[in-house]
Design an enzyme around this catalytic site. Structure first.
Site, short mmCIF file in Angstrom:
data_model
loop_
_atom_site.label_atom_id
_atom_site.label_comp_id
_atom_site.label_asym_id
_atom_site.label_seq_id
_atom_site.Cartn_x
_atom_site.Cartn_y
_atom_site.Cartn_z
N ASP A 1 38.27 7.75 19.14
CA ASP A 1 39.45 7.35 18.62
C ASP A 1 39.10 6.30 17.41
OD1 ASP A 1 40.74 8.82 20.39
OD2 ASP A 1 41.29 7.14 21.65
N ASP B 1 38.21 15.37 27.26
CA ASP B 1 38.43 14.08 26.97
C ASP B 1 38.47 13.15 28.25
OD1 ASP B 1 39.25 11.79 25.18
OD2 ASP B 1 41.16 12.27 25.43
N GLU C 1 34.30 9.65 30.21
CA GLU C 1 33.28 8.52 30.44
C GLU C 1 32.79 8.48 31.90
OE1 GLU C 1 36.03 8.28 28.42
OE2 GLU C 1 34.82 8.80 26.69
C1 GLC Z 1 42.31 9.95 23.85
C2 GLC Z 1 41.58 11.03 23.19
C3 GLC Z 1 42.64 11.34 22.05
C4 GLC Z 1 43.80 11.93 22.61
C5 GLC Z 1 44.54 11.03 23.57
C6 GLC Z 1 45.54 11.87 24.45
O1 GLC Z 1 42.51 8.74 23.36
O2 GLC Z 1 40.34 10.24 22.54
O3 GLC Z 1 41.92 12.26 21.08
O4 GLC Z 1 44.64 12.37 21.64
O5 GLC Z 1 43.46 10.61 24.58
O6 GLC Z 1 44.88 12.92 25.26
#
Ligand code: GLC
Length: 836
Positions: free
Chosen positions: A512, A434, A437
């Protein structure tokens, strides 16, 4: 002025700022002076010293590379490309006074001398498929480069990977710049991934263009001009691949041959998965598992979000919350539940206290407050990114100030991969990448990363070039870790960001989203476009990540999610609980029904996934991909197909219980009622909350497993082939099977079983071909369910088969309602069944 006004109006409506591609101020490449022929193409040198190189890589694949005012650089490298060793197909070049023609079996490429324009034609019909509207362009003051192609009056555009947009991109403008965009909505652009590959369609004929440039790129499909489309980059080379179909499936096949195809994930990855930011402590995770099993709702995996770590330090465990991860994971395993852990790229910036030492064994379980082993190792090895002036690049993410690895360094990728020992040693089965980017709370636009330098094979380039490939390289590193540390398990990685080629290493989810009907509806064209762009294993946070959902929305979301490759419910930290039972039994019962159906359909989904692995053609498809010459399918955003055979037309609005469904040509069966429809038209259908409109193509055979709550729960002692006959053609399906967990399938340890069914005079014939491959499944029987058909006698290999009870285990047949069921034991041999 008018364009400016329209762009502003657009931005106000959709809340996004799209920068137009202004080609008016750009210089054009000079006319051709001379050329040389190379083994697989031609290099043209222009009067202004620019160069254009045409590579002929396949009869339907040509690469165009150009440098402006200088010769082409020697280094020719892209992180996206998987295959570089193409055997040049037969081709020739002819020179005329005003142009050159390069011909392959399928393409004619005309290159005009002055101005230098490139035109692609069909080699047989000589019809123009795609042509430059202007010579390729550059800006002598900045590093911008651009190309403009003529826009057809009825030309449509698809692909571009992950875009929060409708299926057809005509009249749209897009950017490629990996961006963390929480609660994005239709029109937000760019979002997480950059896949600069699109497919053009005109009058049923398709071509593809992959603009392989990892700088910020832009695409304009007829917004700024009625005459041309344009693509441009903030830097780097003009470097694109031209694919000729005319079939879209062929283009995707070639594109994924070039950029790689998805390796098969473990079969359990197709199971239902539950996530939450975040489940902790251990007792909560175990209670979740208990609830799932008690409620008889299928589940294969639980995801641990950032709170399982010690102060958000990657590759550590919070041992207050998870005192013995190995024990917990093993207890969950016994219930068929696997653990997937999140790993973000940010490594907490934490110089050690003086004299503090890291544990040499299992440092991931140690307290990290004095000294954090991952930070220390990264510093010692000099793997963290720095700015141009040599100062460290320090971003801000969950652990606070953080360092980021330079994944362009091969040894750094290896190190990062090996760090996963801290998770795999405890039994973790999958990794969720995650914030890659890479996100940075200091500045989410990436501007503050423009002077961050990566090694980049000695080019020492900045994030202007490398930001978009950061996630790709991080996924590659993770994949390597899996292969080295768990050689007998197939890797399962989920990523948020990516660049072209990401499918070689990771599956993806669409980041998200929000618990809104709009986002549910948007997810369908998003999955369809990702599939057209080489990414097959896709899914969205079921139920929506941000905001508050409700039972109706969650139920309808599962009615889409039960057929997406990644079927994962996930919710934000302060969001409303949304596990399947949270809104009451009424909704829970419907959700259970769909998840049970998903597990019954696993052999169908897995066979389609293997097709994507082998050919690149995605599992989740827009109707257009299967019915390319039907203009009605050009922009259907609320229907999709799974493979060739299942058509889903979900309900995507609140309080809606009927809808119109477009069925393409052919016969179709309503999955629930068995009612037959003739396609080529729109039909009204009823869709109360417990029913999602689902149709099966006449001519399909759908294999089904027994019901189960997780992959491997029960032996597969029975496979039912639901046969949907067509009056016009044979029904057939080639079931793919393997061990579902190891990489042995790559060595041919699989089995393909082809089943066909044909209408004969007075009955039907079903044949099972001799299986291919050397995978030996456990003993089981095959049930062939012919819908609808009534037989009076059945022959197996020419001998009469006895009519038996529905529950028997011996070979035999019986009727139930209007269907005929034939049971035979699968002895791995070919068979012929005749129904009269
Ligand atoms: C980001 C991710 C999400 C995750 C959060 C905390 O927003 O896209 O899926 O729950 O980070 O790690």
């Amino acid at each position: 002025m008018k364009n400016l006004f329209l762009s502003i109006a657009w931005a106000i409506c959709f809340g996004a700022s799209i920068e137009a591609i202004d080609i008016t101020g750009l210089q054009q490449i000079g006319p051709i002076d001379h050329y040389v022929q190379t083994k697989n193409g031609v290099v043209f040198t222009c009067r202004d010293n620019s160069q254009v190189q045409i590579f002929v890589w396949a009869p339907d694949l040509v690469r165009v590379r150009a440098s402006f005012l200088k010769p082409l650089p020697e280094r020719d490298h892209s992180w996206a490309i998987d295959k570089t060793d193409w055997t040049a197909p037969q081709w020739k070049i002819i020179e005329t006074s005003d142009h050159f023609v390069i011909t392959t079996q399928e393409l004619e490429i005309l290159v005009y001398r002055s101005p230098l324009l490139i035109e692609f034609r069909d080699a047989k019909t000589h019809q123009v498929i795609n042509a430059d509207a202007r010579p390729m362009m550059y800006d002598s003051k900045s590093t911008t480069i651009a190309a403009a192609k003529k826009l057809g009056f009825d030309e449509h555009f698809y692909g571009l990977g992950e875009k929060a947009w409708q299926l057809d991109k005509r009249r749209g403008q897009f950017q490629m710049w990996n961006s963390d965009t929480p609660a994005y909505h239709e029109g937000t652009d760019p979002i997480y991934q950059s896949i600069p590959f699109y497919i053009g369609w005109q009058a049923g004929t398709a071509y593809g263009i992959f603009f392989d440039n990892s700088y910020r790129t832009r695409f304009d499909f007829g917004v700024d001009s009625q005459e041309h489309i344009a693509f441009a980059a903030d830097g780097g080379e003009m470097n694109y691949y031209f694919f000729y179909g005319p079939s879209m499936k062929k283009i995707i096949g070639r594109y994924t041959e070039l950029t790689g195809r998805i390796p098969l994930p473990p079969l359990w990855a197709l199971g239902h998965q539950q996530s939450r930011w975040s489940y902790y402590p251990e007792s909560t995770v175990e209670e979740l598992a208990r609830q799932y099993r008690e409620r008889d709702i299928p589940l294969d995996a639980i995801h641990l979000d950032i709170h399982y770590m010690n102060g958000y330090r990657v590759f550590t465990w919070n041992t207050d919350r998870f005192p013995d991860p190995t024990e917990m994971i093993s207890r969950l395993r016994q219930q068929g539940i696997k653990i997937v852990t999140i790993i973000d790229p940010g490594v907490k910036y934490q110089p050690p206290d003086e004299g503090a030492k890291d544990a040499t064994k299992n440092p991931e379980l140690a307290l990290q407050d004095k000294s954090y082993y991952v930070y220390n190792e990264g510093i010692a090895k000099d793997y963290f990114l720095k700015r141009k002036d040599g100062s460290p690049y320090i971003g801000r993410v969950w652990p606070g100030e953080s360092r980021f690895v330079d994944f362009t360094i091969p040894e750094a990728r290896r190190w990062w991969g090996d760090l996963h020992r801290a998770l795999f040693d405890h039994g973790v089965a999958g990794i969720w990448n995650d914030m890659n980017e890479p996100a940075d709370f200091v500045d989410q636009t990436g501007k503050s990363q423009m002077d961050v330098v990566s090694y980049d094979e000695g080019e020492h380039s900045t994030h202007a070039k490398n930001r978009n490939v950061f996630a790709l390289l991080m996924a590659q590193a993770t994949f390597g870790g899996f292969e080295r540390l768990k050689p007998n398990d197939r890797p399962f990685i989920i990523t948020r960001a990516g660049y072209a080629g990401i499918q070689r290493f990771a599956t993806m989810w669409t980041g998200d989203n929000s618990s809104t009907w709009d986002d549910l509806a948007l997810s369908i064209p998003m999955f369809e476009m990702l599939g057209l762009s080489g990414e097959t294993f896709v899914g969205a946070d079921i139920g929506g990540f941000a905001g508050k959902g409700n039972g109706e929305l969650l139920t309808r979301w599962y009615q889409v999610g039960f057929l997406t490759p990644l079927c994962r419910n996930h919710k934000t930290v302060n969001g409303y609980d949304q596990e399947p039972w949270r809104f009451g039994k009424y909704y829970e019962d419907i959700i259970r029904k769909y998840l049970k159906l998903r597990y019954r359909l696993l052999p169908f989904l897995y066979t389609n996934l293997e097709e994507a692995h082998r050919t690149g053609v995605p599992l989740f498809r827009p109707l257009l991909l299967n019915y390319q010459s039907d203009p009605n399918t050009l922009n259907i955003n609320d229907e999709y197909m799974i493979g060739d055979d299942l058509l889903a037309a979900p309900i995507l609005r609140a309080n809606q219980t009927t809808r119109l469904v477009y069925l393409p040509e052919g016969d179709w069966f309503d999955y629930w009622t068995g009612k037959r429809y003739a396609g080529g038209t729109m039909i009204p259908v009823e869709a109360p909350l417990d029913t999602t409109p689902l149709f099966v193509r006449g001519g399909a055979i759908i294999p089904m497993w027994p019901e189960m709550n997780y992959v491997g729960e029960k032996p597969i002692d029975q496979i039912t082939f639901d046969i949907y006959p067509s009056d016009k053609h044979t029904s057939s399906f080639t079931l793919y099977e393997d061990d579902g967990s190891t990489p042995a399938y790559k060595q041919g340890v699989f089995r393909r079983t082809k089943v066909t069914s044909t209408k004969t005079t007075g009955g039907y014939e079903i044949s099972i071909a001799s299986p291919e491959g050397n995978y030996q499944p456990a003993p089981r029987s095959f049930i062939f369910a012919l819908k609808p058909a009534s037989a009076t006698s059945v022959l197996l290999d020419g001998k009469t088969l006895t009519e038996t009870a529905a529950t028997g285990t011996a070979n035999g047949w019986h009727k139930a309602k209007s269907d005929t069921f034939i049971r035979i034991n699968d002895d791995g041999k070919p068979h012929r069944i005749q129904l009269k």
